[in-house]
Motif scaffolding. Structure first.
Motif, PDB file in Angstrom:
ATOM      1  N   MET A 128      42.246 -25.992  30.462  1.00 48.43           N
ATOM      2  CA  MET A 128      42.362 -27.275  30.423  1.00 48.43           C
ATOM      3  C   MET A 128      42.540 -28.080  29.174  1.00 48.43           C
ATOM      4  O   MET A 128      42.126 -29.224  28.969  1.00 48.43           O
ATOM      5  N   THR A 129      42.911 -27.348  28.058  1.00 48.87           N
ATOM      6  CA  THR A 129      42.978 -27.900  26.980  1.00 48.87           C
ATOM      7  C   THR A 129      44.446 -28.841  27.147  1.00 48.87           C
ATOM      8  O   THR A 129      45.494 -28.200  27.180  1.00 48.87           O
ATOM      9  N   PRO A 130      44.483 -29.808  26.135  1.00 46.20           N
ATOM     10  CA  PRO A 130      45.548 -30.640  26.363  1.00 46.20           C
ATOM     11  C   PRO A 130      46.726 -29.879  25.458  1.00 46.20           C
ATOM     12  O   PRO A 130      46.458 -29.006  24.495  1.00 46.20           O
ATOM     13  N   ALA A 131      47.924 -30.106  25.650  1.00 42.48           N
ATOM     14  CA  ALA A 131      49.016 -29.313  24.916  1.00 42.48           C
ATOM     15  C   ALA A 131      48.955 -30.017  23.146  1.00 42.48           C
ATOM     16  O   ALA A 131      48.459 -30.996  23.088  1.00 42.48           O
ATOM     17  N   ALA A 142      41.328 -36.299  22.442  1.00 41.54           N
ATOM     18  CA  ALA A 142      41.637 -35.096  23.352  1.00 41.54           C
ATOM     19  C   ALA A 142      40.482 -34.796  24.057  1.00 41.54           C
ATOM     20  O   ALA A 142      40.585 -34.336  25.325  1.00 41.54           O
ATOM     21  N   MET A 143      39.254 -34.636  23.597  1.00 36.71           N
ATOM     22  CA  MET A 143      38.085 -34.199  24.312  1.00 36.71           C
ATOM     23  C   MET A 143      37.806 -35.342  25.232  1.00 36.71           C
ATOM     24  O   MET A 143      37.320 -34.853  26.389  1.00 36.71           O
ATOM     25  N   ASN A 144      38.138 -36.491  25.047  1.00 36.46           N
ATOM     26  CA  ASN A 144      37.598 -37.667  25.894  1.00 36.46           C
ATOM     27  C   ASN A 144      38.454 -37.577  27.283  1.00 36.46           C
ATOM     28  O   ASN A 144      38.208 -37.521  28.356  1.00 36.46           O
ATOM     29  N   SER A 145      39.824 -37.385  27.219  1.00 33.08           N
ATOM     30  CA  SER A 145      40.797 -37.023  28.128  1.00 33.08           C
ATOM     31  C   SER A 145      40.247 -35.816  28.792  1.00 33.08           C
ATOM     32  O   SER A 145      40.172 -35.788  30.164  1.00 33.08           O
ATOM     33  N   CYS A 146      39.800 -34.664  28.357  1.00 28.36           N
ATOM     34  CA  CYS A 146      39.194 -33.453  28.856  1.00 28.36           C
ATOM     35  C   CYS A 146      37.978 -33.740  29.820  1.00 28.36           C
ATOM     36  O   CYS A 146      38.073 -33.285  30.850  1.00 28.36           O
ATOM     37  N   THR A 147      37.223 -34.347  29.358  1.00 27.66           N
ATOM     38  CA  THR A 147      35.839 -34.674  29.793  1.00 27.66           C
ATOM     39  C   THR A 147      35.888 -35.795  30.856  1.00 27.66           C
ATOM     40  O   THR A 147      34.798 -35.928  31.671  1.00 27.66           O
ATOM     41  N   ALA A 148      36.858 -36.535  30.857  1.00 29.90           N
ATOM     42  CA  ALA A 148      37.148 -37.516  32.005  1.00 29.90           C
ATOM     43  C   ALA A 148      37.431 -36.914  33.278  1.00 29.90           C
ATOM     44  O   ALA A 148      37.259 -37.564  34.433  1.00 29.90           O
ATOM     45  N   LEU A 149      37.797 -35.660  33.398  1.00 25.70           N
ATOM     46  CA  LEU A 149      37.999 -35.153  34.714  1.00 25.70           C
ATOM     47  C   LEU A 149      36.832 -34.324  35.470  1.00 25.70           C
ATOM     48  O   LEU A 149      35.952 -34.065  34.752  1.00 25.70           O
ATOM     49  N   ALA A 176      28.111 -31.689  16.709  1.00 23.56           N
ATOM     50  CA  ALA A 176      28.420 -33.126  17.350  1.00 23.56           C
ATOM     51  C   ALA A 176      29.593 -32.842  18.405  1.00 23.56           C
ATOM     52  O   ALA A 176      29.209 -33.658  19.359  1.00 23.56           O
ATOM     53  N   LEU A 177      30.731 -32.187  17.962  1.00 27.95           N
ATOM     54  CA  LEU A 177      31.704 -32.062  19.022  1.00 27.95           C
ATOM     55  C   LEU A 177      31.272 -31.328  20.129  1.00 27.95           C
ATOM     56  O   LEU A 177      31.591 -31.851  21.299  1.00 27.95           O
TER      57      LEU A 177
END
Length: 242
Positions: A128-131, A142-149, A176-177
């Protein structure tokens, strides 16, 4: 005793980006007709470079774009629903495990051009990593989009790959990330900090690096034991930096 089976769907984020681009280009902004877009895809954008560049600038999953992230969520949920409808010969269910393992180069090579401007054979993202092309607003976006799912239906786990530039990342920043990712609902966090220059040298001179370890996808391995296509894919992954 256990009759459930796992399977690994590939290219979910690539499909989402292509569908998002299709929505924008053909239906919302209407800057290309469906038949022209299809001709461009069949030609791998040969003679359609201006169109390809415009498509490549459209929103993607990984840029904190609400519509693009929603499309990715829709594709993920569709895959899960299709899996849930299946039964194996013992009556067991299919459990999605979204990870690429070693299949990224071979699976990507089977694909034609895509509506997001990707050429035929362009690499798909890991799990599920963004391209890589979507990593334009930094690792946080990028992580915010990923964890929004919502990963509730991914009972086998959803992996992500976050490669970091070793000249930028620190143990404190990485912690932290990672904690932000997990608190947001992310499932599996992977990545490399190995020098790209070192890997490029190892690609050409494997005898110099018999003990160079890299994260492949679900496992780690000595770089020189991997086939050349997989080595090249690891080298070309996006590296996050400040």
């Amino acid at each position: 005793r256990y009759h459930y089976c796992g399977f690994a769907p590939l290219g979910i984020t690539a499909a989402a980006d292509a569908l998002t681009a299709l929505q924008h280009a053909v239906f919302d902004e209407r800057f290309v007709a469906a038949d022209e877009l299809l001709s461009a895809l069949r030609a791998d954008f040969g003679g359609y470079e201006a169109l390809r560049e415009r498509l490549s600038r459209l929103p993607k999953y990984g840029q904190e774009d609400a519509a693009a992230d929603a499309m990715c969520a829709r594709v993920l949920q569709s895959v899960c629903r299709l899996a849930d409808a299946q039964r194996n010969r013992w009556g067991g269910r299919l459990r999605p495990m979204v990870f690429n393992f070693v299949w990224t180069p071979s699976a990507s090579a089977e694909l034609g051009a895509r509506a997001d401007g990707s050429h035929a054979g362009a690499l798909i993202g890991h799990g599920m990593t963004p391209a890589s092309a979507a990593m334009t607003r930094g690792v946080t976006a990028a992580m915010n989009s990923c964890t929004a799912l919502d990963y509730g239906c991914v009972s086998g786990g959803a992996t992500t790959m976050w490669d970091m530039d070793a000249r930028w990342i620190t143990p404190e920043l990485l912690k932290a990330l990672l904690m932000t990712f997990l608190r947001g609902g992310g499932m599996i966090f992977q990545g490399n900090m190995t020098s790209v220059r070192q890997m490029e040298d190892a690609y050409e001179h494997p005898e110099r690096y018999p003990n160079l370890i890299v994260r492949v996808g679900g496992f780690s391995a000595r770089f020189d034991t991997l086939d050349k296509a997989l080595q090249k894919e690891i080298i070309e992954r996006h590296r996050h930096t400040g």
